[in-house]
Design an enzyme around this catalytic site. Structure first.
Site, PDB file in Angstrom:
ATOM      1  N   LYS A   3      42.901 -52.618 -37.328  1.00  0.00           N
ATOM      2  CA  LYS A   3      41.934 -51.569 -37.476  1.00  0.00           C
ATOM      3  C   LYS A   3      40.799 -52.196 -38.009  1.00  0.00           C
ATOM      4  CE  LYS A   3      40.737 -47.472 -40.258  1.00  0.00           C
ATOM      5  NZ  LYS A   3      41.583 -46.701 -41.480  1.00  0.00           N
ATOM      6  N   SER A  34      41.524 -41.695 -40.330  1.00  0.00           N
ATOM      7  CA  SER A  34      40.248 -42.623 -39.625  1.00  0.00           C
ATOM      8  C   SER A  34      40.873 -43.640 -38.869  1.00  0.00           C
ATOM      9  CB  SER A  34      39.655 -43.328 -40.627  1.00  0.00           C
ATOM     10  OG  SER A  34      40.351 -43.865 -41.560  1.00  0.00           O
ATOM     11  N   SER A  41      44.888 -41.999 -43.702  1.00  0.00           N
ATOM     12  CA  SER A  41      44.352 -42.146 -42.328  1.00  0.00           C
ATOM     13  C   SER A  41      45.222 -43.016 -41.381  1.00  0.00           C
ATOM     14  CB  SER A  41      42.932 -43.076 -42.597  1.00  0.00           C
ATOM     15  OG  SER A  41      42.100 -42.607 -42.801  1.00  0.00           O
TER      16      SER A  41
END
Ligand code: GLN
Length: 482
Positions: A74, A149, A173
């Protein structure tokens, strides 16, 4: 694409070339980028990755459980080879001078980082639509969001571009995108994985977590990353338990708690039915069910949406165009430098959080908002302690009240977006480990079940998850199409 376990086995046994799977992943990522409607899962790709995979595999394969395995990271986790942008304009092209401990440990275990994945700006959001570099699409239905996210990581694993990936989980997330994309996502106990190199959002809630197609694969990443790190004072100095033998365990004798508050009257009946089927599968596999109550659940969203923005407003003060972020031209004073850099650099949701958080922390309001939220947080954590102390080993809930929604459906209604985090924020508020795994689908859209355990209860949680995964796949084999 083979699973993580199959790849590492093939590379260590010499059956596959160390570069083979890395090249395959790069081909898949570039292939997706060339499509009419790309997923937009990656913000940057390392085309030099195959060269890095050429290191000789050392004599003891046990030390390189990820040998030759391509992984995605990420883009709020610092890497040396690629930029770390947090999907924000304010960090466009930013290169970290250091590497996250989690990434360093994956690499030491033989993993090869092939790219950085898209996210909601600074990890604030539940759909990956808040990225400054465009939304990521859900591989199961490109008109829908992948969740957020960590939507880029979940989509990359679900689409088979990589077998595993890292995300971060402050309020869901990792788990919610895992649920929306039909993969496994684990958020460990607060303090289990070092956050050195994870860009801070809300420091009392943030944890790095892992994605895989199976419980075992997500657990391997966690096993490799976990453990004390002198560079992160919030990482616990505890022996890391064996998570991999847990991933081969059975459900026999487990007591599974089912909290009333996570199955409200108005829960989507199709999601309730899939949870019931998961519970029945666990019962058939030898587990026992018990109803529990977590009475402060109703306060979780307001509590989280005070604490997370408050901490974010403080953490994001450093992006002022001086040390981080492009220095704006034309500013006539230091104050104007800050104003221009921040108003140009931050998107709407990040700006909203900074304003909410600054308000909640301001003199005269601090006690009423932040102080109060901290007290309710303690009550939410105590609910879980009471449930686990009553003899429950794990708790099963839906991960999200809905399946993946359409791109654009909630983006102009922040409150609706926040409410969709109702089942995931509690684990962060209480510091507990939690995971999401696929338990079925509704009209082709995946549904995730969430398992929570007491602090440091990862072995039990992973054991329950692996048993559920096995029970459901046996069930699917016995009832094709079911
Ligand atoms: N959706 C939640 C939020 O917007 C959680 C985000 C996260 O876990 N990083 O804050």
């Amino acid at each position: 694409m083979p699973s993580l376990r199959e790849m590492a086995d093939a590379v260590t046994s010499g059956a596959a070339d160390p570069e083979a799977f890395v090249q395959e992943a790069l081909r898949a990522i570039h292939g997706d980028r060339e499509r009419d409607v790309p997923l937009n899962a990656f913000l940057s790709v390392d085309d030099e990755a195959p060269v890095r995979a050429r290191d000789p595999v050392p004599a003891r394969p046990a030390e390189r459980p990820l040998a030759g395995v391509p992984v995605a990271i990420k883009d709020n986790i610092a890497t040396l080879e690629l930029p770390t942008t947090c999907a924000s304009k304010i960090l466009e092209g930013y290169r970290s001078p250091f590497e996250a401990t989690a990434v360093r440990r994956l690499k030491a275990a033989g993993a090869i980082v092939v790219g950085k994945t898209n996210l909601d700006e600074f990890a604030m959001g539940s759909s990956t639509e808040n990225s400054a570099y465009g939304p990521t699409r859900n591989p199961r239905d490109p008109s829908r969001v992948p969740g957020g996210s960590s939507g880029g990581s979940a989509a990359a694993v679900a689409a088979g571009l990589v077998p595993a990936a890292l995300g971060s989980d402050t309020g869901g997330s990792v788990r919610q995108p895992a649920s929306f994309c039909g993969v496994v996502g684990i958020k460990p106990t607060y303090g289990m994985v070092s956050r050195y190199g994870l860009v801070a959002f809300a420091s009392s809630l943030d944890q790095i977590g892992s994605f895989g197609r199976t419980v075992h694969d997500a657990a391997v990443l966690l096993q490799v990353m976990a453990g004390h790190d002198p560079l992160d004072s919030t990482s616990a100095a505890r022996q890391v338990p064996d998570l991999l033998s847990a991933a081969d365990g059975s459900a026999r004798g487990l007591v599974v708690g089912v909290p009333d508050e996570y199955f409200p009257e108005n829960l989507d009946p199709a999601i309730r039915a899939l949870c019931d089927r998961a519970l029945a599968a666990l019962r058939d596999a030898g587990a026992e069910m018990r109803r529990v109550s977590l009475p402060h659940t109703q306060y979780a969203i307001p509590t989280y949406y005070i604490i997370a923005p408050a901490e974010a407003s403080s953490n994001l003060a450093r992006y002022d165009g001086v040390r981080y972020g492009p220095r704006p031209s034309g500013a006539r004073s230091t104050r104007e430098t800050y104003e221009l850099a921040r108003s140009r650099g931050f998107g709407d949701e990040v700006t909203r959080r900074i304003m909410l958080g600054t308000y909640a922390l301001s003199a005269g309001y601090y006690e009423a908002y932040y102080g109060h939220a901290q007290k309710v947080r303690a009550l939410i954590a105590r609910d879980f302690l009471v449930a686990f102390d009553s003899g429950v080993d794990v708790i099963l809930t839906p991960t999200s009240p809905t399946v993946a929604f359409r791109i654009g459906e909630k983006i102009h209604d922040p409150l609706q977006m926040y409410l969709s985090d109702i089942f995931t924020v509690t684990a962060n508020l209480a510091g507990l480990p939690a995971m999401s795994l696929p338990i079925g689908s509704i009209d082709g859209l995946p549904v995730g079940g969430q398992l929570l355990a007491r602090r440091w209860g990862e072995p039990t949680m992973i054991r329950a998850g692996a048993a559920l995964e096995a029970a459901l796949s046996l069930g699917a084999a016995a009832h094709p199409g079911g």
